[in-house]
Design a protein around this motif. Structure first.
Motif, short mmCIF file in Angstrom:
data_model
loop_
_atom_site.label_atom_id
_atom_site.label_comp_id
_atom_site.label_asym_id
_atom_site.label_seq_id
_atom_site.Cartn_x
_atom_site.Cartn_y
_atom_site.Cartn_z
N VAL A 1 0.84 -1.20 0.00
CA VAL A 1 0.00 0.00 0.00
C VAL A 1 0.87 1.25 0.00
O VAL A 1 2.03 1.23 0.44
CB VAL A 1 -0.96 0.01 1.21
N GLY A 2 0.30 2.35 -0.49
CA GLY A 2 1.07 3.57 -0.64
C GLY A 2 1.55 4.17 0.65
O GLY A 2 2.65 4.74 0.71
N VAL A 3 0.77 4.06 1.73
CA VAL A 3 1.13 4.69 2.99
C VAL A 3 2.39 4.07 3.59
O VAL A 3 3.11 4.72 4.36
CB VAL A 3 -0.04 4.60 3.99
N ALA A 4 2.69 2.82 3.22
CA ALA A 4 3.84 2.12 3.80
C ALA A 4 5.12 2.33 3.00
O ALA A 4 6.18 1.85 3.40
CB ALA A 4 3.54 0.63 3.92
N MET A 5 5.04 3.04 1.86
CA MET A 5 6.25 3.30 1.09
C MET A 5 7.09 4.37 1.79
O MET A 5 6.59 5.12 2.63
CB MET A 5 5.88 3.75 -0.32
N ASN A 6 8.35 4.44 1.45
CA ASN A 6 9.25 5.41 2.07
C ASN A 6 9.88 6.29 0.98
O ASN A 6 10.79 5.85 0.28
CB ASN A 6 10.34 4.70 2.86
N PRO A 7 9.39 7.53 0.82
CA PRO A 7 8.28 8.15 1.55
C PRO A 7 6.94 7.63 1.04
O PRO A 7 6.88 6.99 0.00
CB PRO A 7 8.46 9.64 1.21
N PRO A 8 5.84 7.90 1.77
CA PRO A 8 4.53 7.44 1.32
C PRO A 8 4.20 7.98 -0.07
O PRO A 8 4.56 9.11 -0.42
CB PRO A 8 3.58 8.02 2.37
N VAL A 9 3.51 7.17 -0.85
CA VAL A 9 3.08 7.56 -2.20
C VAL A 9 1.56 7.43 -2.26
O VAL A 9 1.03 6.31 -2.24
CB VAL A 9 3.73 6.69 -3.28
N TYR A 10 0.89 8.57 -2.30
CA TYR A 10 -0.57 8.56 -2.32
C TYR A 10 -1.09 8.78 -3.74
O TYR A 10 -0.36 9.21 -4.64
CB TYR A 10 -1.11 9.64 -1.38
N LEU A 11 -2.36 8.45 -3.92
CA LEU A 11 -2.99 8.59 -5.22
C LEU A 11 -3.24 10.06 -5.53
O LEU A 11 -3.55 10.87 -4.65
CB LEU A 11 -4.32 7.82 -5.24
N ARG A 12 -3.15 10.38 -6.82
CA ARG A 12 -3.43 11.73 -7.30
C ARG A 12 -4.49 11.67 -8.39
O ARG A 12 -4.74 10.62 -8.99
CB ARG A 12 -2.15 12.36 -7.86
N ALA A 13 -5.11 12.81 -8.65
CA ALA A 13 -6.10 12.88 -9.73
C ALA A 13 -5.44 12.45 -11.04
O ALA A 13 -4.32 12.88 -11.35
CB ALA A 13 -6.65 14.29 -9.84
N GLY A 14 -6.12 11.59 -11.77
CA GLY A 14 -5.59 11.06 -13.01
C GLY A 14 -5.00 9.67 -12.88
O GLY A 14 -4.84 8.96 -13.89
N ASP A 15 -4.68 9.24 -11.66
CA ASP A 15 -4.16 7.89 -11.46
C ASP A 15 -5.25 6.85 -11.77
O ASP A 15 -6.44 7.09 -11.54
CB ASP A 15 -3.68 7.69 -10.02
N VAL A 16 -4.82 5.70 -12.25
CA VAL A 16 -5.74 4.61 -12.57
C VAL A 16 -5.34 3.38 -11.76
O VAL A 16 -4.21 2.90 -11.84
CB VAL A 16 -5.72 4.28 -14.07
N MET A 17 -6.29 2.88 -10.98
CA MET A 17 -6.08 1.67 -10.18
C MET A 17 -6.73 0.48 -10.89
O MET A 17 -7.87 0.58 -11.35
CB MET A 17 -6.74 1.82 -8.80
N ARG A 18 -6.01 -0.63 -10.93
CA ARG A 18 -6.57 -1.86 -11.50
C ARG A 18 -6.34 -2.98 -10.49
O ARG A 18 -5.21 -3.37 -10.22
CB ARG A 18 -5.92 -2.22 -12.83
N ALA A 19 -7.43 -3.47 -9.91
CA ALA A 19 -7.37 -4.55 -8.93
C ALA A 19 -7.85 -5.83 -9.60
O ALA A 19 -8.92 -5.85 -10.22
CB ALA A 19 -8.25 -4.22 -7.73
N GLU A 20 -7.08 -6.89 -9.46
CA GLU A 20 -7.41 -8.15 -10.13
C GLU A 20 -7.23 -9.32 -9.18
O GLU A 20 -6.29 -9.35 -8.38
CB GLU A 20 -6.50 -8.34 -11.35
N ILE A 21 -8.16 -10.27 -9.26
CA ILE A 21 -8.06 -11.50 -8.48
C ILE A 21 -8.28 -12.68 -9.43
O ILE A 21 -9.25 -12.72 -10.19
CB ILE A 21 -9.07 -11.55 -7.33
N GLU A 22 -7.36 -13.62 -9.36
CA GLU A 22 -7.40 -14.82 -10.18
C GLU A 22 -8.76 -15.52 -10.04
O GLU A 22 -9.27 -15.69 -8.94
CB GLU A 22 -6.28 -15.75 -9.73
N GLY A 23 -9.34 -15.91 -11.16
CA GLY A 23 -10.60 -16.64 -11.14
C GLY A 23 -11.83 -15.77 -11.06
O GLY A 23 -12.95 -16.26 -11.24
N ILE A 24 -11.64 -14.48 -10.77
CA ILE A 24 -12.78 -13.57 -10.68
C ILE A 24 -12.73 -12.55 -11.82
O ILE A 24 -13.66 -12.46 -12.62
CB ILE A 24 -12.83 -12.85 -9.32
N GLY A 25 -11.65 -11.79 -11.90
CA GLY A 25 -11.53 -10.76 -12.91
C GLY A 25 -10.92 -9.52 -12.33
O GLY A 25 -10.21 -9.58 -11.30
N SER A 26 -11.18 -8.38 -12.93
CA SER A 26 -10.55 -7.14 -12.48
C SER A 26 -11.54 -5.99 -12.49
O SER A 26 -12.55 -6.02 -13.20
CB SER A 26 -9.35 -6.80 -13.38
#
Length: 287
Positions: A252-277
């Motif tokens: 997750v972004g908060v745990a990066m050093n330094p933290p990296v948070y989402l900004r306007a324009g960013d695209v998140m893609r979450a995927e799980i095997e057998g289900i989809g994205s």
């Protein structure tokens, strides 16, 4: 079976995905309810009738807009600190390892579709992502044993437990920071257990702007799905359509050093095997 809530032109209905088609359930079988929650509340017999529906009234999957499969769950609960590597990275930012299961509410008004925009709040610049396997409860139940827990599950979805970190950490309950409007993308459909197989043997991943940020197996959960259901149902009744987000892996972004948070324009893609994205773009909160 893949169950969807979808919109085609002005019509919103529920259906099942068969290849490149969405087969409308209530139009093909008028005895079936018109909403996903009502379908689950109607019980196993209704699910069996849905499974038996043949292609009659159908539309191309490419021509529909997939909506949140369950836009109105009674409860949306999420467990924190439930992957081993995530616990380790959280410790680096001062979060203590919990001695037991830690649950919080995501207010159901946060529910978003699988491809809906996520708002970057006007009051925070600490927006973060969390890919998670989402369990959909299919039966009203209480005091469910671990051994019986699989029998109360209607299916599984991908979810993104989008979090506003400063608001999350400002209170012990975390609820507000987990519940901003649009911060609950789910979908793209509900996959029934018979089609998915072992829910503890799935790869789950999160990309941000094409960069892989999270990558783990659901078998790395500290408290597995069946223990989660047994734990929660000891305290209160679970109902058809309740959603359980089962935890996020490291990255997750908060745990990066330094933290990296989402900004306007960013695209998140979450995927799980057998289900989809599911794919969600971050936009500035409309005012």
């Amino acid at each position: 079976m893949k169950l969807v809530t979808y919109q085609h032109h002005a019509n919103i209905s529920i259906g099942k995905v068969d290849g490149d088609l969405v087969i409308d359930l209530p139009r093909n079988d008028p005895s079936l309810p018109a909403t996903m929650k009502a379908l689950l509340e109607a019980g196993p017999q209704a699910i069996a009738r849905a499974r038996a529906v043949q292609a009659g009234h159908a539309v191309a999957l490419s021509e529909v807009t997939l909506l949140a499969p369950l836009p109105n769950p009674s409860k949306y609960l999420a467990i924190g600190m439930n992957y081993r590597k995530h616990v380790a990275e959280a410790a680096k930012v001062g979060v203590q390892t919990p001695p037991t299961q830690v649950w919080f509410n995501k207010q159901v008004s946060c529910i978003n579709g699988p491809f809906g925009d996520v708002h970057l709040p006007a009051v925070s610049n600490q927006l973060d992502y969390e890919v998670e396997l989402c369990v959909v409860i299919g039966q009203r139940c209480r005091h469910v044993s671990r051994e019986a827990a699989s029998s109360v599950i209607a299916g599984f979805m991908v979810c993104n437990d989008v979090s506003v970190r400063d608001w999350q950490l400002a209170t012990q309950t975390m609820t507000i920071g987990k519940s901003f409007d649009t911060c609950g993308p789910t979908g793209p459909w509900i996959v029934t257990p018979d089609e998915l197989g072992d829910p503890h043997a799935l790869r789950l991943q999160m990309w941000v702007n094409g960069e892989l940020r999270q990558d783990d197996m659901t078998g790395a959960m500290i408290h597995d799905i069946y223990d989660q259901i047994a734990h929660l149902s000891t305290a209160f009744t679970l109902e058809p359509g309740d959603l359980l987000a089962t935890g996020t892996p490291s990255g997750v972004g908060v745990a990066m050093n330094p933290p990296v948070y989402l900004r306007a324009g960013d695209v998140m893609r979450a995927e799980i095997e057998g289900i989809g994205s599911i794919t969600n773009r971050v936009i500035a909160e409309p005012m």
